[in-house]
Design an enzyme around this catalytic site. Structure first.
Site, PDB file in Angstrom:
ATOM      1  N   SER A  33      -8.789  14.198  16.599  1.00  0.00           N
ATOM      2  CA  SER A  33     -10.199  14.842  16.619  1.00  0.00           C
ATOM      3  C   SER A  33     -10.168  16.423  17.340  1.00  0.00           C
ATOM      4  O   SER A  33     -11.201  16.978  16.851  1.00  0.00           O
ATOM      5  CB  SER A  33     -11.296  14.087  17.384  1.00  0.00           C
ATOM      6  OG  SER A  33     -11.671  12.945  16.625  1.00  0.00           O
ATOM      7  N   THR A  66      -7.785  -1.767  13.987  1.00  0.00           N
ATOM      8  CA  THR A  66      -6.408  -2.406  14.364  1.00  0.00           C
ATOM      9  C   THR A  66      -6.537  -3.194  15.544  1.00  0.00           C
ATOM     10  O   THR A  66      -5.909  -3.656  16.473  1.00  0.00           O
ATOM     11  CB  THR A  66      -5.532  -1.263  14.907  1.00  0.00           C
ATOM     12  OG1 THR A  66      -6.256  -0.557  16.044  1.00  0.00           O
ATOM     13  CG2 THR A  66      -5.331  -0.283  13.661  1.00  0.00           C
TER      14      THR A  66
END
Length: 419
Positions: free
Chosen positions: A119, A181
């Site tokens: 990010s 995940t």
């Protein structure tokens, strides 16, 4: 394996704390990052110190203290590799690396290793938007419907500013199960299918808008990577060029950031780099270095180095990339979570040596911290390849941030919002 370099001009700054445990948790808790379970490291390569390569005596947290803080992050099992750089007045004053670039071979982390910045890519994209504001090509309080008609429900009530500071209310696409995940089944699907998938920005937005919004526009802060996918689309609509082309033209080339790239679909990390891993239920670490980053785009696809990131942060905060009015807009904060705040792709971090500004970032296998003082004179960049988050590993990371930022380790913390 630990390598460090000290440079002339280093001086001591006493600290009483910085971002601390919240940063570690943030680095491992958003979207594809997952909370990474324990993994065994190759004890020999990860913990054996290489010869110290001091160039000159230092007075910024002594090189031995910086080296110790760096190595502790690896030795505690929190990361397979970690890199850090401190820059002052335009020059690197200390740089170090610890751990291994590859768990299979035990190879050391190469000099100038590149890594996925997650990010922190948002700060690059936000800088382009603020430059366009300065050129009067768009306005922060324009509705996004003006640039992307019909794409987002209620787009007439959502502003460009609300995308940048995460108050749009739009659903975060990485919360969708196809990007998870978490758990062995989800991880296996992502390893074999998900990480190779190419996503167009429109497809990502459709995934997000198929879900109800978190809140009405402007009602509250809620982190959403979708916001910055839309920012990339707005940049393209306004300029006629992709967001990657604009970042390259406006930031990467002018600042000569030779280790920085903004890939679209290429799955590799070019040049020297440390591998990234996710822990499997079996206890084995899955290598996730190779990944198609197309879904993330300006929300998190970037690749860089500690040297390039500190140079970028210095240029941004010293006013080389934005005029004072636009930099002031970028720094305007809104309440986020856990007492923290968030600006336009830029977060304020209170420290004992003044306010620091930057962002944290993460993507599968990689975590990044970038921050610099308000004057643009002192910067810190840290990259880690996280393996395990615990109280102990959080403390070691806190010590590393304190030591690199202000010169001593004290463990005080300030909140860090999502990545």
């Amino acid at each position: 394996m630990t390598t460090t370099t000290a440079y002339p001009g280093m001086h001591r700054r006493r600290a009483r704390g910085l971002v601390g445990r919240a940063a570690v948790v943030a680095l491992a808790s958003t979207g594809l990052l997952g909370t990474l379970a324990p993994a065994a490291l190759a004890a020999g390569p990860a913990t054996t110190a290489a010869p110290h390569r001091a160039v000159a005596p230092s007075t910024v947290a002594e090189p031995a203290a910086l080296e110790s803080a760096l190595r502790a992050v690896v030795e505690e099992g929190g990361s397979s590799a970690v890199q850090a750089e401190v820059r002052e007045d335009g020059h690197p004053v200390w740089r170090g690396a610890a751990g291994v670039a590859d768990l299979a071979t035990g190879a050391p982390v190469p000099n100038g290793a590149r890594f996925r910045i997650g990010s922190v890519t948002k700060t690059f994209a936000a800088t382009v938007v603020l430059q366009l504001v300065g050129e009067q090509r768009l306005r922060l309080d324009d509705p996004i419907e003006r640039y992307l008609p019909g794409l987002v429900p209620n787009g007439g009530a959502i502003t460009v500013r609300q995308l940048l500071n995460h108050t749009s209310g739009i659903y975060n696409f990485t919360d969708d199960p196809r990007f998870s995940t978490e758990g062995e089944t989800a991880l296996q699907h992502w390893l074999t299918v998900g990480r190779w998938t190419t996503y167009r920005p429109q497809a990502v937005v459709h995934i997000a808008t198929a879900q109800p919004p978190y809140a009405a526009p402007g009602e509250k802060w809620k982190y959403s990577n979708t916001n910055y996918v839309l920012i990339g689309m707005i940049i393209e609509r306004v300029t006629g060029h992709t967001w990657t082309e604009e970042v390259d033209r406006r930031i990467i080339r002018p600042l000569d950031l030779r280790g920085t790239s903004m890939p679209t679909t290429s799955p590799i990390v070019p040049g020297p780099h440390a591998h990234g891993y996710i822990q499997r239920a079996s206890g084995q670490a899955a290598d996730v270095t190779i990944e198609n980053p197309s879904a993330f785009g300006p929300a998190g696809a970037g690749i860089s180095t500690t040297t390039d990131l500190t140079r970028f942060n210095a240029a941004l905060l010293s006013g080389k990339l934005l005029r004072p009015a636009e930099l002031a807009e970028m720094k305007k904060q809104v309440p986020a979570e856990n007492g923290s705040t968030y600006g336009l792709g830029l977060v304020r971090y209170p420290t004992a040596c003044g306010e620091f500004w930057g962002l944290t970032g993460g993507i599968a296998g990689y975590g990044t911290v970038l921050m610099g003082d308000a004057a643009g004179r002192r910067q810190v960049a840290i990259s880690l390849n996280p393996l395990h988050v615990s109280e102990a590993t959080s403390r070691t990371f806190q010590t590393l941030i304190d030591t690199t930022t202000c010169g001593s380790a004290t463990g005080q913390t300030a909140g860090v919002p999502g990545l």
